[in-house]
Write a protein that holds these residues in place. Structure first.
Motif, PDB file in Angstrom:
ATOM      1  N   CYS A  10     -68.974   8.564  -1.301  1.00 59.32           N
ATOM      2  CA  CYS A  10     -68.345   9.952  -1.269  1.00 59.32           C
ATOM      3  C   CYS A  10     -69.081  10.851  -1.384  1.00 59.32           C
ATOM      4  N   THR A  11     -69.021  12.111  -0.754  1.00 66.58           N
ATOM      5  CA  THR A  11     -69.807  13.356  -0.800  1.00 66.58           C
ATOM      6  C   THR A  11     -69.655  13.896  -2.087  1.00 66.58           C
ATOM      7  N   ILE A  12     -68.521  13.795  -2.801  1.00 65.46           N
ATOM      8  CA  ILE A  12     -68.065  14.260  -4.226  1.00 65.46           C
ATOM      9  C   ILE A  12     -67.951  13.344  -5.185  1.00 65.46           C
ATOM     10  N   ARG A  13     -68.872  13.396  -6.253  1.00 68.88           N
ATOM     11  CA  ARG A  13     -69.031  12.450  -7.139  1.00 68.88           C
ATOM     12  C   ARG A  13     -68.385  12.772  -8.747  1.00 68.88           C
ATOM     13  N   ALA A  14     -68.253  14.079  -8.734  1.00 66.18           N
ATOM     14  CA  ALA A  14     -67.495  14.465 -10.017  1.00 66.18           C
ATOM     15  C   ALA A  14     -67.311  15.646  -9.754  1.00 66.18           C
ATOM     16  N   PHE A  15     -66.101  16.025 -10.699  1.00 63.63           N
ATOM     17  CA  PHE A  15     -65.307  17.627 -10.319  1.00 63.63           C
ATOM     18  C   PHE A  15     -64.940  18.099 -11.839  1.00 63.63           C
ATOM     19  N   ALA A  16     -65.063  19.126 -12.192  1.00 59.34           N
ATOM     20  CA  ALA A  16     -64.763  19.615 -13.473  1.00 59.34           C
ATOM     21  C   ALA A  16     -64.317  21.145 -13.360  1.00 59.34           C
ATOM     22  N   TRP A  17     -62.993  21.323 -13.839  1.00 66.82           N
ATOM     23  CA  TRP A  17     -62.510  22.702 -13.771  1.00 66.82           C
ATOM     24  C   TRP A  17     -62.854  23.291 -15.327  1.00 66.82           C
ATOM     25  N   HIS A  18     -63.402  24.534 -15.271  1.00 62.85           N
ATOM     26  CA  HIS A  18     -63.585  25.192 -16.519  1.00 62.85           C
ATOM     27  C   HIS A  18     -62.256  25.527 -17.519  1.00 62.85           C
ATOM     28  N   PRO A  19     -62.275  25.320 -18.540  1.00 67.07           N
ATOM     29  CA  PRO A  19     -61.120  25.148 -19.329  1.00 67.07           C
ATOM     30  C   PRO A  19     -60.475  26.657 -19.407  1.00 67.07           C
ATOM     31  N   HIS A  20     -60.844  27.716 -19.037  1.00 67.39           N
ATOM     32  CA  HIS A  20     -60.200  29.013 -19.402  1.00 67.39           C
ATOM     33  C   HIS A  20     -60.414  29.941 -18.183  1.00 67.39           C
ATOM     34  N   THR A  21     -60.981  29.682 -16.951  1.00 67.43           N
ATOM     35  CA  THR A  21     -61.249  30.510 -16.260  1.00 67.43           C
ATOM     36  C   THR A  21     -61.047  29.826 -14.684  1.00 67.43           C
ATOM     37  N   PRO A  80     -56.728  23.925 -15.730  1.00 69.39           N
ATOM     38  CA  PRO A  80     -56.219  24.212 -17.101  1.00 69.39           C
ATOM     39  C   PRO A  80     -55.297  25.335 -17.333  1.00 69.39           C
ATOM     40  N   CYS A  81     -55.510  26.410 -16.710  1.00 64.80           N
ATOM     41  CA  CYS A  81     -54.664  27.541 -16.954  1.00 64.80           C
ATOM     42  C   CYS A  81     -53.996  28.349 -15.841  1.00 64.80           C
ATOM     43  N   PHE A  82     -53.569  27.519 -14.971  1.00 68.13           N
ATOM     44  CA  PHE A  82     -52.659  28.110 -13.900  1.00 68.13           C
ATOM     45  C   PHE A  82     -51.440  28.562 -14.529  1.00 68.13           C
ATOM     46  N   LYS A  83     -50.916  29.916 -14.169  1.00 67.93           N
ATOM     47  CA  LYS A  83     -49.665  30.673 -14.827  1.00 67.93           C
ATOM     48  C   LYS A  83     -48.573  30.189 -13.993  1.00 67.93           C
ATOM     49  N   LYS A  84     -48.530  29.916 -13.014  1.00 67.95           N
ATOM     50  CA  LYS A  84     -47.304  29.546 -11.997  1.00 67.95           C
ATOM     51  C   LYS A  84     -46.544  28.551 -11.989  1.00 67.95           C
ATOM     52  N   GLY A  85     -47.125  27.510 -13.175  1.00 65.18           N
ATOM     53  CA  GLY A  85     -46.721  25.900 -12.994  1.00 65.18           C
ATOM     54  C   GLY A  85     -47.663  25.195 -13.072  1.00 65.18           C
ATOM     55  N   ALA A  86     -48.127  24.341 -12.400  1.00 68.05           N
ATOM     56  CA  ALA A  86     -49.215  23.391 -12.202  1.00 68.05           C
ATOM     57  C   ALA A  86     -50.058  23.439 -10.892  1.00 68.05           C
ATOM     58  N   LEU A  87     -51.398  23.335 -10.995  1.00 67.27           N
ATOM     59  CA  LEU A  87     -52.126  23.512  -9.922  1.00 67.27           C
ATOM     60  C   LEU A  87     -53.066  22.240  -9.699  1.00 67.27           C
ATOM     61  N   LEU A  88     -52.803  21.303  -8.677  1.00 65.03           N
ATOM     62  CA  LEU A  88     -53.679  20.098  -8.661  1.00 65.03           C
ATOM     63  C   LEU A  88     -54.910  20.329  -7.470  1.00 65.03           C
ATOM     64  N   THR A  89     -55.942  19.912  -7.983  1.00 65.77           N
ATOM     65  CA  THR A  89     -57.106  19.951  -7.189  1.00 65.77           C
ATOM     66  C   THR A  89     -57.365  18.569  -6.715  1.00 65.77           C
ATOM     67  N   VAL A  90     -57.656  18.271  -5.277  1.00 65.01           N
ATOM     68  CA  VAL A  90     -57.852  17.250  -4.801  1.00 65.01           C
ATOM     69  C   VAL A  90     -59.197  17.102  -4.053  1.00 65.01           C
ATOM     70  N   CYS A  91     -60.074  16.243  -4.450  1.00 65.87           N
ATOM     71  CA  CYS A  91     -61.254  16.106  -3.611  1.00 65.87           C
ATOM     72  C   CYS A  91     -61.244  14.596  -2.538  1.00 65.87           C
ATOM     73  N   TRP A  92     -61.376  15.222  -1.509  1.00 65.26           N
ATOM     74  CA  TRP A  92     -61.061  14.187  -0.581  1.00 65.26           C
ATOM     75  C   TRP A  92     -62.186  13.456   0.111  1.00 65.26           C
ATOM     76  N   SER A  93     -62.112  12.276   0.786  1.00 60.05           N
ATOM     77  CA  SER A  93     -63.295  11.378   1.263  1.00 60.05           C
ATOM     78  C   SER A  93     -63.827  12.222   2.347  1.00 60.05           C
TER      79      SER A  93
END
Length: 507
Positions: A150-161, A460-473
């Protein structure tokens, strides 16, 4: 116990999951997704196709004959071999030494090297993963579904922004920030085969990267406009016999960094400021493959290549072990308060739960986990009858993430390779951890036609509920919001949103 049979049918072919509102997933076509994403300005949708990237060309072997061989002294060669390989490297260096007068030392080194090789082969028969190459080992234990291809091998959100890092097939890392048009690209000669990344909590721009031979810690200036930070901005943390590194975890306080390697039975606890580490050694298990630090900072999950995993208590650093029946622990995630661990086992289609008690006083320092795990969800293959025919969904669980509010759980279910109709999908659950634990079906997520989910992560800090990030093939990165209140759906004018008006619920 929750099962896939309780889920609503999957989205229709050609539909894309846009968001959740009023406990229902809303789907639409591709142009509707683009319209909706434009309303969420802080969430850039990226497309990183494989064709635009070039796999890292490893030229070091081909260029070596072009240079004159520089002969090092024996002690310098041994020091270098110890740093790169460990004891076996030192013995090999001595056995092949050209210095005269060391015949008995070289003979002894050859015998010891033969014993080491014999013990290594015996160890490899007990733990077959040790016979894999570094790349195959990373692919086997990565949280990405198809790490090697796959193109994307790892993903990481910053915990505060709203900032995230993306590790790509060409061994580069790009950092995207919703508040800046600058996209730094991180490259380093030791940044090979990235398996995982983690931002340091309570810090603006320190990123730890798990590489094939070491851990790189990038110190980035958030005010810099440079798109190519110097390699001097990266600390190199290495330890003999601790490679490849497949997992990282920062303490929520940001004081300590954990690293794990499937070939090293010790989990390393790093003090990054001094570049010193302490080994947390255990016997049995064959290495450490996956780490997860609980959000409250009290416990650490450490999975092994064999049918056992441990949970460490992060004050006195004592641990408890849980053997599994079918195979190794594949993935796991903690509730926000650290009182519950959800985990899965390789080859199994069920989610297990372990609850933990908080001890104080004389009992402080104990892990406090329940003796046995309970099954809370069965994701075995289920056939859904839809208007477009039958769809078969279910199977082995590859990765799992729990959002910071503790109200949504996302799971990647791998399809069976030997079943053509089987597919890799994301199943989302509604969860509640107190006063009693509940796991309820929410629905399935679908991307563009032909796209398979590779990695998932909650903001980690979405204020309107939850936010899921998906990396696709396909190399696309999309964001799917889960609005717990219908009033939280974004709207750019007083008139009804065109997205909501033109889409339908997936149920």
């Amino acid at each position: 116990m929750c099962s896939l049979a309780l889920f609503p049918p999957p989205p229709a072919p050609g539909d894309i999951t846009l968001y959740e509102v009023n406990n229902s997933l809303v789907c639409g076509r591709l142009h509707e997704q683009l319209t909706f994403q434009n309303q969420l300005a802080d969430l850039p949708v990226l497309s990183l196709p494989k064709e635009t990237l070039k796999a890292h060309s490893r030229l070091e072997h081909s260029t070596q004959p072009a240079f004159i061989h520089h002969r090092e002294s024996l002690w310098k060669g041994c020091l270098s071999a110890w740093r790169d390989v460990g004891l076996c490297g030192v013995l090999k260096e001595i056995a092949n030494a050209e210095e005269e007068g060391l015949q008995w030392v070289k003979t002894g080194s050859r015998y010891l090297l033969a014993v080491c090789h014999w013990l290594s082969s015996l160890h490899g028969s007990l733990f077959p993963h040790l016979s894999l190459t570094s790349e195959d080992m990373i692919a086997a234990f990565s949280q990405a579904v198809d790490w090697a291809g796959c193109t994307i091998r790892a993903f990481a959100w910053h915990p505060h922004t709203s900032k995230f890092a993306v590790a790509l097939l060409d061994d580069s890392i790009r950092v995207y920030n919703s508040n800046s048009a600058t996209i730094p690209s991180l490259k380093h000669r030791l940044q090979r085969n990235v398996a995982a990344m983690a931002w340091k909590p309570l810090c603006a721009s320190i990123l730890a990267v798990a590489c094939q031979s070491c851990v790189l810690v990038w110190h980035l200036d958030p005010t810099s406009l440079s798109t190519r930070p110097s390699s001097g901005c990266a600390q190199v943390l290495s330890y003999p016999g601790h490679s490849p590194v497949t997992s990282l975890a920062w303490a929520p306080s940001g004081e300590l960094l954990l690293s794990a390697s499937p070939v090293n039975t010790a989990m390393l606890v790093w003090d990054v400021s001094t570049e010193n580490c302490v080994q947390l050694q255990w016997f049995g298990g064959g290495g450490v493959t996956y780490l997860a630090w609980s959000p409250d900072g009290s416990k650490v999950l450490a999975a092994a290549p064999s049918a056992v995993f441990r949970v460490w208590e992060a004050q006195m650093w004592t641990c408890e072990r849980w053997p599994t029946i079918k195979g190794r622990c594949q993935t796991g995630c903690w509730s926000p308060d650290g009182s519950r661990l959800l985990f899965t086992v390789l080859g199994a289609s069920v989610i297990y739960s372990l609850s933990f008690s908080e001890y104080r006083g004389e009992m402080q320092g104990q892990v406090g986990g329940s003796k046995t795990a309970s099954i809370v969800a069965d994701l075995s293959e289920t056939t859904f009858e839809t208007l477009y025919g039958e769809e078969r969904i279910g199977g082995e669980i590859h990765s799992m993430v729990w959002d910071p509010t503790g109200e949504r759980l996302a799971v990647i279910i791998r399809g069976h390779a030997d079943v053509p109709e089987s597919q890799t999908v994301i199943a989302v659950f509604r969860t509640r951890n107190s006063p009693v634990f509940e796991l309820l079906p929410c629905g399935f997520l679908r991307g563009e036609c032909g796209a398979q989910p590779q990695l998932i992560a909650f903001h980690p800090c979405f204020k309107k509920g939850a936010l899921l990030t998906v990396c696709w093939s396909t190399g696309k990165i999309s964001h799917i919001p889960f609005f717990f209140m219908s009033a939280h759906v974004p709207c750019t004018s007083s008139s009804p949103s065109p997205v909501i008006a033109s889409t339908s619920a997936c149920e």
